[in-house]
Design a protein around this motif. Structure first.
Motif, short mmCIF file in Angstrom:
data_model
loop_
_atom_site.label_atom_id
_atom_site.label_comp_id
_atom_site.label_asym_id
_atom_site.label_seq_id
_atom_site.Cartn_x
_atom_site.Cartn_y
_atom_site.Cartn_z
N TRP A 39 59.33 0.22 52.75
CA TRP A 39 60.31 0.25 53.84
C TRP A 39 60.84 -1.14 54.16
O TRP A 39 62.03 -1.35 54.36
CB TRP A 39 59.67 0.88 55.07
N LEU A 40 59.93 -2.11 54.20
CA LEU A 40 60.32 -3.46 54.58
C LEU A 40 60.99 -4.23 53.45
O LEU A 40 61.60 -5.27 53.68
CB LEU A 40 59.09 -4.24 55.07
N TRP A 43 44.58 -0.58 42.00
CA TRP A 43 44.08 -0.51 43.38
C TRP A 43 44.74 0.66 44.09
O TRP A 43 45.95 0.83 44.01
CB TRP A 43 44.37 -1.80 44.13
N PRO A 44 43.96 1.47 44.80
CA PRO A 44 42.50 1.37 44.86
C PRO A 44 41.87 1.83 43.55
O PRO A 44 42.43 2.68 42.86
CB PRO A 44 42.13 2.31 46.01
N LEU A 96 50.00 1.32 53.39
CA LEU A 96 50.40 0.00 52.91
C LEU A 96 51.61 0.09 51.98
O LEU A 96 52.55 -0.70 52.09
CB LEU A 96 49.23 -0.68 52.20
N LYS A 97 51.59 1.05 51.07
CA LYS A 97 52.70 1.20 50.13
C LYS A 97 53.98 1.63 50.85
O LYS A 97 55.07 1.15 50.53
CB LYS A 97 52.34 2.21 49.04
N SER A 98 53.84 2.54 51.82
CA SER A 98 55.02 3.00 52.58
C SER A 98 55.61 1.85 53.38
O SER A 98 56.84 1.68 53.45
CB SER A 98 54.63 4.15 53.51
N TYR A 143 47.78 -7.55 53.38
CA TYR A 143 48.42 -6.96 52.20
C TYR A 143 49.73 -7.69 51.86
O TYR A 143 50.02 -7.95 50.69
CB TYR A 143 48.69 -5.48 52.48
N ARG A 144 50.48 -8.04 52.90
CA ARG A 144 51.76 -8.74 52.70
C ARG A 144 51.59 -10.26 52.64
O ARG A 144 52.58 -10.99 52.59
CB ARG A 144 52.73 -8.36 53.82
N LYS A 145 50.33 -10.70 52.69
CA LYS A 145 49.99 -12.12 52.62
C LYS A 145 50.65 -12.95 53.73
O LYS A 145 51.00 -14.12 53.55
CB LYS A 145 50.37 -12.69 51.24
#
Length: 304
Positions: free
Chosen positions: A70-71, A153-154, A64-66, A102-104
């Protein structure tokens, strides 16, 4: 594959590509090499965690963080691709649903997961995963959704002793309203915190003393003792044995992370366990299973 890569570069001429590839084993695959040679950044992830088409919470967090990093890079046209090799669709579906939450970009764990599941034929799910993984998928999507309300989190995973598994109602796996249950528990070894690999932490002995026959007619809860120290991501399997104790048939599976277990009992309904596709009728509508957690030496919680 070369043709697809060429089309992507033609369609996004100024883009940089990152590919998350879900594969089996540690050896780098031919597809990963092809993508890398085509100027794409490739990150490999496994297909499963101890038989469950999920990843550890640590790997989910890394993914998720990667992806977010990136985006979110300004001044660059970055494209994120997700690819799975043979057998990887179930975990890819979960990870995509997790990223959307995660990105809503989507809301509601069930709605998001079902939307992603529908991108492939139902028969493919049945072919690639003997058990329906949706209950465990939903549990981990709920972990992701809780991120917005948590300062960290986590959260730090809490070690505890998984004292027992209690079947409040006996499922029917012998064709006569009963079963011979045994338990296996998989996870990381809490006594080896520097090791990130998982293994079998507990397995019921295959003896008639430990694997008994229980009947629904007895109408009594069944307590299966485990007394196993766990921490982090845990997979619990409940298995039915035949009368000769030779052949196994998995009844249900559940995967959870100890960081999100805040009470001494993790209570599970029929809708919250992974079972064989179309096998719900072997469980009563009122079926309940309790995972007993033992947090403090002075506190015994495995009773009814």
């Amino acid at each position: 594959m070369d043709g697809i890569v060429t089309q992507l570069h033609d369609y996004f001429p100024d883009a940089s590509f990152m590919v998350f590839n879900f594969k089996e084993g540690d050896k780098r695959s031919q597809i990963s090499n092809i993508l890398t040679e085509s100027d794409m950044t490739v990150m490999d992830y496994p297909l499963q965690y101890e038989g469950c088409p999920l990843l550890s919470l640590e790997m989910i967090h890394h993914f998720l963080k990667s992806s977010e990093s990136w985006l979110s890079l300004e001044g660059q046209h970055n494209v994120l691709l997700m690819h799975c090799e043979r057998g990887g669709w179930p975990v890819l579906a979960f990870m995509l649903a997790g990223l959307l939450l995660y990105r809503k970009q989507y809301t509601g764990e069930q709605r998001t997961l079902e939307m992603v599941y529908k991108q492939a034929p139902k028969e493919l799910h049945h072919l690639l995963s003997p058990l329906n993984p949706q209950p465990s998928h939903l549990r981990y999507l709920q972990y992701i959704s809780r991120r917005g309300n948590a300062p960290e989190w986590p959260p730090k995973d809490i070690p505890f002793t998984l004292e027992c598994l209690i079947l409040r109602i006996v499922p029917n796996f012998d064709g006569e309203g009963g079963c011979r249950p045994m338990v296996r528990i998989y996870g990381q070894d809490p006594l080896a915190p520097n090791s990130r690999s998982s293994k079998i932490l507990f397995s019921t002995s295959k003896t008639k003393k430990h694997v008994r026959h229980y009947k629904q007619a007895e109408a009594a809860p069944v307590k299966l003792k485990t007394r196993c120290r766990v921490q982090g991501d845990v997979v619990v399997e409940c298995i039915h044995m035949d009368k000769d104790l030779e052949h196994e048939e998995i009844m249900f599976r559940v995967m959870f992370n100890t960081a999100f277990v805040h009470s001494s009992v993790l209570m599970l309904s029929r809708e919250e366990i992974d079972v064989v596709w179309n096998a719900k009728n072997q469980f009563s509508r009122d079926f309940k299973a309790d995972v007993g957690a033992y947090f403090f030496p002075s506190l015994s919680i495995c009773s009814w």
